[in-house]
Design an enzyme around this catalytic site. Sequence first.
Site, short mmCIF file in Angstrom:
data_model
loop_
_atom_site.label_atom_id
_atom_site.label_comp_id
_atom_site.label_asym_id
_atom_site.label_seq_id
_atom_site.Cartn_x
_atom_site.Cartn_y
_atom_site.Cartn_z
N GLN A 123 -5.73 -11.15 10.48
CA GLN A 123 -4.59 -10.41 11.01
C GLN A 123 -4.76 -10.13 12.50
O GLN A 123 -3.83 -9.68 13.16
CB GLN A 123 -4.39 -9.09 10.24
CG GLN A 123 -3.89 -9.31 8.82
CD GLN A 123 -3.62 -8.02 8.04
OE1 GLN A 123 -4.11 -7.85 6.94
NE2 GLN A 123 -2.84 -7.12 8.60
N ARG A 144 -0.76 -1.40 4.11
CA ARG A 144 0.65 -1.29 4.49
C ARG A 144 0.96 0.07 5.12
O ARG A 144 1.93 0.74 4.76
CB ARG A 144 1.56 -1.53 3.30
CG ARG A 144 2.93 -1.97 3.79
CD ARG A 144 3.81 -2.49 2.71
NE ARG A 144 5.02 -2.98 3.33
CZ ARG A 144 5.68 -4.07 2.95
NH1 ARG A 144 5.24 -4.78 1.96
NH2 ARG A 144 6.77 -4.45 3.56
N CYS A 145 0.08 0.49 6.03
CA CYS A 145 0.39 1.72 6.76
C CYS A 145 -0.40 1.70 8.03
O CYS A 145 -1.20 0.82 8.27
CB CYS A 145 0.05 2.96 5.94
SG CYS A 145 -1.69 3.39 5.92
N GLU A 169 5.97 -0.74 7.40
CA GLU A 169 5.11 0.12 6.60
C GLU A 169 5.79 1.41 6.17
O GLU A 169 5.33 2.08 5.25
CB GLU A 169 3.83 0.38 7.37
CG GLU A 169 3.08 -0.95 7.51
CD GLU A 169 2.02 -0.97 8.58
OE1 GLU A 169 2.01 -0.06 9.41
OE2 GLU A 169 1.20 -1.89 8.58
#
Lengths: 808, 164, 284
Positions: free
Chosen positions: A239, A386-387, A762
């Site tokens: 990522q 996802r945050c 997110e």
Amino acid sequence: MKDEVTREERIDNLKGMGCSRKRVEDARFTQGKGNYVDDIKLDGMLFGDFVRTPYAHARIVSINTEEAMKVPGVLAVLTAADLEPLGLHWMPTLAGDKQMVLADGKVLFQGQEVAFVVAEDRYAAADGIELVEVEYEELPVIVDPFEALQSDVVLREDLVGDGGTLPDGAHGPRKHHNHIFTWEAGDKDPTAEVIAEADVVAEESMYYHRTHPCPLETCGCVASMDKVNGKLTLWGTFQAPHAIRTVVSLISGIEEHNIRVISPDIGGGFGNKVGAYPGYVCSVVASIVTGKPVKWIEDRMDNLMTTAFARDYHMTGKIAATKEGKITALQCHVTADHGGFDACADPTKFPAGFMNICTGSYDIPTAYLEVDGVYTNKAPGGVSYRCSFRVTEAVYFIERMIEVLAIELNMDAAELRRINFIKKEQFPYKAALGWEYDSGDYHTAWDKALKAVDYDGLRAEQAQRVADFKAGKTRSLMGIGLSFFTEIVGAGPVKNCDILGLGMFDSCEIRIHPTGSAIARLGTISQGQGHATTFAQILASEIGLPADSITIEEGDTDTAPYGLGTYGSRSTPVAGAATAMAGRKIRAKAQMIAAYLLEVHDNDVEFDVDRFVVKGAPEQFKTMKEIAFAAYNQAIPGIEPGLEAVSYYDPPNMTYPFGAYVCVMDIDVDTGVPDIRRFYALDDCGTRINPMIIEGQVHGGLTEALAVSLGQEIAYDDMGNVKTGTLMDFFLPTAWEVPNYETDHTVTPSPHHPIGAKGVGESPHVGGVPCFSNAVQDAFRPFGNRHTNMPHDHWRIWKTAHDLGLHD
Amino acid sequence: MSRKMHITMTVNGKEEEFLAEPRELLIYTLRERLNITGPHIGCETSHCGACTVTIGGKSVKACTMFVAQADGADITTIEGIGGPDDLHPLQTAFKEHHGLQCGYCTPGMITRATKLLEENPNPTEEEIRFGMAGNLCRCTGYQNIVKSIQAAAAEMAAAKEAAE
Amino acid sequence: MIPAAFAYYRPTDMAGVISLLQEHGDDARVMAGGHSLIPMMKLRMADVPHLIDLQAVGGLSGIAIGSGGIRIGAMVTQSEIIADDALSTAAPILREAALQIADPQVRNMGTVGGNVANGDPGNDMPGLMQCLDATFSLIGPDGVRDVPARDFYEAAYMTARGDEEVLTAVTIPLPAGGYAYEKQKRKIGDYATAAAAVQIVKDGDICTAASIAMTNLSDTPIFSEAAGAALIGTSVDDAALQAATDAMQGDIDPSEDNRGPVAFKKHVAGVILRRAIARAWSRA
């Protein structure tokens, strides 16, 4: 030349910001032509895989690789002893700790990497793994962080000095040999004083359980050391490809220009693919040793057991208010279980991420946060699933505390939120724990959401349901889940945020081709977010060339400008801003070229959609396409040929997307089965670049939130065995378990972002988790429920009902 | 004991013939031996459906089948469903209705959906959700996948009507 | 996840299967769809040096419905059960149960024979077959024999089938009356937290016959004769439902797993059984 096309048509032709442009990525994915890391096949490529420990805490007495080496096709078995001379048996973590690449004398969690078998194919590697003999001496296992802080058992002997002294960790003094750090924000004593004197104080302890991002594609890489020219190429599920390049250079000693890191298509990330894992290091070493490309791909059990857990926060809070419900103070303590190594993926100065956003969307004058990080015999990780860096934990905490306070005050939780929201006119708002919220209009969003779901009607229906339940007419209860969240995304300003010393700016480089098309390269990397589609839309609006004529390229460190990658919803806030700024540099030069071509002064032309026009004489213009050609074929005095620009963008602040969610849930009291009847999600992510993609992000984030709140966990038994290591037990919902979502929005642009965008990927996860959880808990509120921990799987919901006497 | 077997199979209409260990999993045969990389590996325990292919007219998870079992089989993967010049309506619909994000589940998802629509050309939303429940997606929340399949079903029904 | 190497056989007749089983003994396993065995092999929890694939063996397919009963070949898949309209008319509980097993792809491979012969307490068909009083046909070196489903299961993965025997077919007496297969699970693809199979016959307002079996609540399926008996002669009122569930509770012995602790499972088993009986009764 007569212009037949209307201005509206010209805008439409660009497919710029605000339109639901179809994704350019989809052609290859729908035809099976994606290129993911496991699709890479190189001549002579070898396969590597790990021998992993079945024990969560054990000393390694011996490792015997003799039998494994006899397997036809097995070429090497690497152990820590082989890596030690290279200094690669340990590696630095993103959190300032260090982590074993291969077990060095002991293992600290089940599934830890013990040896790396390199073979001609995956079958030989698997057979070799079976034959590596490891003798273990079991040690006491600690899976509970509170026990860890009391225990005499030392998990990390490497961090204890002579005579049992405790040298400081990366984040200051340590209290105990299993303690990692204490991190504070806010004002301790003033907060305690306000709480001591408050009309009402609600206290609650809650555990945000350990879970995992579990993208459908696991982690993996292919390392290829070309010994002829000394270049290492590393393809992988990264990522943050540039950060990986720098890390690989620092730990391997290979100069950074001789390393090329490529993130091909990535099959979902959700935070799992931010970290650097032993598999990457071992593959690089194996390729250097063998001179051949080496592939390593996790299997699903490896993935769930060893790479990148998320959450595992034990949170205790006190919230103080006047009897009218105005919040006066908030106190939060976290015991954070980081597992065997502190490998949390947070900006360096934030060992608990942005947990200090835990005052949420509320005007809370005084607050204090203290986080203690602890070692246990569990896998390392601590990624932002996802945050943005522990924002999910922070929002869950405050949204539960609000509900508990509402119970304490005997007040409606929607009204309690309303009277405590930060008001529109208070922005920019300086929160008690330090952050400056850039913008917001919470009351408008909240009122819109409550109206959309007919909140009063729902409460009336719920009251009737409770009456029917008490009268024995139904065994189903109804929960109304509310959540209002403020995210903090777009890390971030280099003054606050770095990873291993690398400032968290991002970048975009644009080249306009002579015929009026373009390529833009960025330091980010899409994992499904649709960057190739949306970044071209930003540019189309900024430079007046059609999005369809702009290629977006990411993920190759040899070509892309340096950037810190994609996670924490930072791509739109940071790289999106860099894209706009680079586009503006292009436009500035184009303006000079246009003025020259139109024979007027620079200031006498202005940009209009896809062209520069002479002010007051719009029939005199040069299109961007014409200007692009001129940039390459005309000698313009004082202007260099070509039309290119690069921008490195260091954002002045984070962005603060927010939203209002409502979930309506029916609960079967007797079986514990929840049924999500309705879910309404209003998101305000500022300027909306592609509504179709935003909506898709919201659906996906809500579904991951559903999973986490209703069943998804990495559970351990007392011996440190992972109980949820396959998709039979690790809950990923199917289409059957997932509802349809209603999406809505307001638009409050970010005042400091060049295009006003804030990021959205997110938000639905961050806001969704407390919303689902609050729905479950709200169903039981009329019967005396205050708080129960997630995940709300069938048996835990059933237990709530049972403990409240609803089965009697 | 693990002698290599002589295997023949038809993949996307093409005859393939090779020697393989019986334990080779069909998903690896396709991906590594035949370079058909559309089907993916997600869970390896037959839960996620990323490896879905069609064998003998039925949707099957290729991670849970040995190549030996597939000796003689007729196999279709996403690559055999439609290409640039002859896109399947599902391929078009998934793009049109944003039925994918990272794309990793998509080949299995579309391959399964082709069979679902053969089995039931006019499915309700509930039937789609039930019929697609062997395929996991982590990105989309399924809502737009359902929409894509509904749209493709309508498109295929219209085309069929026009042809009659 | 790569299994250990094995030798693969695809015999075309049962004699070939039996002789391989005799030759290799414990080292050989027969495989139908493989969706129970292959994951275990991939995790190296099952070691199968000799794998005998039944796909080419004749006589193991087909569904035959006669006046005396229903014969389902061992290689009939769950999908074939669902798709067979005549079967669904004759014994609708089979379709209702099969639809609750796994997912579409797995049902295309998963067979009735594999599901009942494996002895996995999580499988749905064993309890269902006990409810329906099915008989399993086994063939081995000593010939053919029939074993009632209610006598087949001994412990988890331990059955009355000998190592050299193959289950070839399931025979079910034509069921009568109302039916229900009720299953609680965490998601599609999961095993049951609790499941109940019920067949019930009604004469006027009175239950004249009832058969009840439970799934995944012990290390074998549980045919609860007492639960069925508690309904017979009653109008299946609250008291009878209570008596039936109480009787069932005496027969099951669930263990704790990720689905929940014992108390929860027992409670849910009672709820699921009540619902199954009520639905079956409404259809009787």
